[in-house]
Design a protein around this motif. Sequence first.
Motif, short mmCIF file in Angstrom:
data_model
loop_
_atom_site.label_atom_id
_atom_site.label_comp_id
_atom_site.label_asym_id
_atom_site.label_seq_id
_atom_site.Cartn_x
_atom_site.Cartn_y
_atom_site.Cartn_z
N TYR A 179 -4.89 -0.11 -3.81
CA TYR A 179 -3.93 -0.99 -3.15
C TYR A 179 -4.39 -1.42 -1.75
CZ TYR A 179 -1.39 0.43 -7.20
OH TYR A 179 -1.05 0.66 -8.51
N PHE B 215 -0.66 2.41 -14.77
CA PHE B 215 0.47 2.71 -15.66
C PHE B 215 1.75 3.01 -14.89
CE2 PHE B 215 -2.95 4.45 -18.62
CZ PHE B 215 -2.99 3.28 -19.35
N ASN C 217 -5.47 10.98 -7.52
CA ASN C 217 -4.46 9.92 -7.67
C ASN C 217 -4.12 9.28 -6.34
OD1 ASN C 217 -3.38 9.30 -10.32
ND2 ASN C 217 -3.00 11.49 -10.47
N ALA D 58 -4.92 4.70 -2.72
CA ALA D 58 -5.30 4.17 -1.41
C ALA D 58 -6.39 3.12 -1.57
CB ALA D 58 -5.77 5.30 -0.52
N GLY E 16 0.83 7.71 -11.97
CA GLY E 16 0.12 8.55 -11.00
C GLY E 16 1.02 9.31 -10.04
N LEU E 17 1.91 8.60 -9.33
CA LEU E 17 2.71 9.26 -8.31
C LEU E 17 3.77 10.19 -8.90
CD1 LEU E 17 3.15 6.56 -5.53
CD2 LEU E 17 1.73 8.60 -5.51
N ARG F 280 6.19 0.54 -11.03
CA ARG F 280 5.15 -0.12 -10.25
C ARG F 280 5.83 -1.17 -9.38
NH1 ARG F 280 0.21 -2.30 -12.70
NH2 ARG F 280 -0.79 -1.13 -11.01
N VAL F 281 5.40 -1.28 -8.14
CA VAL F 281 6.02 -2.28 -7.27
C VAL F 281 5.73 -3.67 -7.83
CG1 VAL F 281 6.05 -3.24 -4.93
CG2 VAL F 281 5.74 -0.79 -5.27
N1 LIG Z 1 -1.39 3.56 -1.23
C1 LIG Z 1 -0.58 2.64 -1.74
N2 LIG Z 1 -0.43 1.43 -1.15
C2 LIG Z 1 0.41 0.53 -1.65
N3 LIG Z 1 1.15 0.69 -2.76
C3 LIG Z 1 1.03 1.85 -3.41
C4 LIG Z 1 0.17 2.89 -2.94
N4 LIG Z 1 0.29 3.94 -3.79
C5 LIG Z 1 1.16 3.56 -4.74
N5 LIG Z 1 1.61 2.30 -4.53
C6 LIG Z 1 2.61 1.58 -5.33
O1 LIG Z 1 3.33 2.53 -6.08
C7 LIG Z 1 3.25 2.25 -7.46
C8 LIG Z 1 3.21 3.53 -8.24
O2 LIG Z 1 1.99 4.20 -8.04
P1 LIG Z 1 1.39 5.10 -9.19
O3 LIG Z 1 0.16 5.74 -8.69
O4 LIG Z 1 2.51 5.96 -9.70
O5 LIG Z 1 1.08 4.05 -10.35
P2 LIG Z 1 -0.15 3.08 -10.52
O6 LIG Z 1 -1.16 3.29 -9.47
O7 LIG Z 1 0.41 1.72 -10.64
O8 LIG Z 1 -0.69 3.50 -11.93
P3 LIG Z 1 -1.49 4.82 -12.33
O9 LIG Z 1 -0.63 5.49 -13.33
O10 LIG Z 1 -2.76 4.34 -12.90
O11 LIG Z 1 -1.69 5.65 -11.09
C9 LIG Z 1 2.01 1.41 -7.61
O12 LIG Z 1 2.11 0.56 -8.72
C10 LIG Z 1 1.97 0.64 -6.31
O13 LIG Z 1 2.78 -0.51 -6.44
#
Ligand SMILES: Nc1ncnc2c1ncn2[C@@H]1O[C@H](COP(=O)(O)OP(=O)(O)OP(=O)(O)O)[C@@H](O)[C@H]1O
Length: 428
Positions: free
Chosen positions: A333, A388, A325, A330, A391-392, A376-377
């Motif tokens: 984005y 979605f 994830n 990385a 992930g984080l 999500r930002v």
């Molecule tokens: N390395 C990064 N650089 C910039 N923004 C990031 C990064 N990692 C996460 N983000 C921001 O944080 C938000 C949440 O990340 P998260 O991984 O939870 O969800 P996602 O990547 O949108 O969806 P998914 O559930 O498929 O992982 C992302 O939508 C993005 O806006």
Amino acid sequence: MNRRVIIFTIIAMTIALTGLMGIQFYWIRSASAIKEANFRRSVNEAMVKVVQKVERMERTKALAMNPFESVLNFKQHLPYDSILTLTELDSLIGLQLNIRGVDTRYEFCIYKPERQEFLMERTPSFRKDLIEKGNAYVLFQADIYTSPEYLLIYFPREKQFLLTELWGMLLISIILIIVIVTSFMYTIATIFRQKRLSEIKNDFINNMTHEFKTPISTISLACEALSDKDLRSSGEFLDSYLSMIQEENKRLAGMAEKILQTAVIDKGELKMKRELIDLHEIITDVIKNLKIQVEIKDGEIKRRLKASKSQIEGDKVHVTNLVYNLLDNANKYSPKRPMIRISTENVNNGIAMTIEDNGIGISKNEQKKIFDKLYRVPTGNIHEVRGFGLGLSYVKAIVEEHHGKISIESEANKGSKFRVFLPFVIKE
Ligand SMILES: Nc1ncnc2c1ncn2[C@@H]1O[C@H](COP(=O)(O)OP(=O)(O)OP(=O)(O)O)[C@@H](O)[C@H]1O
Ligand SMILES: [Mg+2]
């Protein structure tokens, strides 16, 4: 509820509350004014009575001393110390006040303004207050030979005395108002939270539909092609279509798994296997899977695995997903040539892993929210990158299950650095 209705409700509620508070304040003030008037009246009555009594005592004494003069009232009144003692005057005043319910400390004196003389007094330190703030009653008004003398009375704790009975009312009102205002604010906060949640849920559903649609339509196209007899006879095409279906199917399963996993975490039913796992091995595996996607964008993943002890206690599948994830983000984005650096080192009883990219970065404000589920930002109306927002939140849950820590350093447009600490042993 739409925004206008909410704002209207807030304004209406605020006006109503302010009005209610105003009325309450007005009532309390009226009650205090009535109490003060009653107090003044009682004091007046009591003091008039005291003056009368003092005069009567003087007459009785004078009569006993010189009946003739005193009956005609030709003579000046007797000196106070021969009429009554300070203690007698004190108890006379105390009694009269007490009868009328004035039960607070008082100070009094007999004062002759002409000579600025205190003929009798209880506490000398109250002279100034008695003259400036005390109530004055003329003694021996009928005595036309002597310049007027006053009986002064002053209540040092008048305000507190008047407030004591109002205190209860005031306190209850204040408590009630605090309760109402806090509940009101809580309700408003809940409405806004719910509203945000429902927007996020809507986004998620839209997103999910979109995400699922692509593989579904690819699969259905491949199936259509496979139903063509001519195509089926060509082994090369058959293989490529089959692998396409397999690939897309895997993607669908992966997405469904991700959503299900989140539901499991929500319910607190996350199951963890505890075994000895090698973090370096996991990192290497994940990089193998992601390499192509990064290289398509002309990017690169660099490893600096410096931890000399790379084994930890944990769940292999979850830790693999965790690394995946973070590396996936990385890459996702970093729109232009992702330069991703992953490194490890041993620090106090565990491994610190950092994943750094040169992507779009995350502003300080957003950094607090990215670990929230579905967050999500926002990037205007359309998200160029699919996801979605799960992930984080999953990563955070896994780190916590391993009793580790996760933190982020990032600046908008400069890149992000995620730092994960995982201990060697999961201590209970
Ligand atoms: N390395 C990064 N650089 C910039 N923004 C990031 C990064 N990692 C996460 N983000 C921001 O944080 C938000 C949440 O990340 P998260 O991984 O939870 O969800 P996602 O990547 O949108 O969806 P998914 O559930 O498929 O992982 C992302 O939508 C993005 O806006
Ligand atoms: Mg992600």
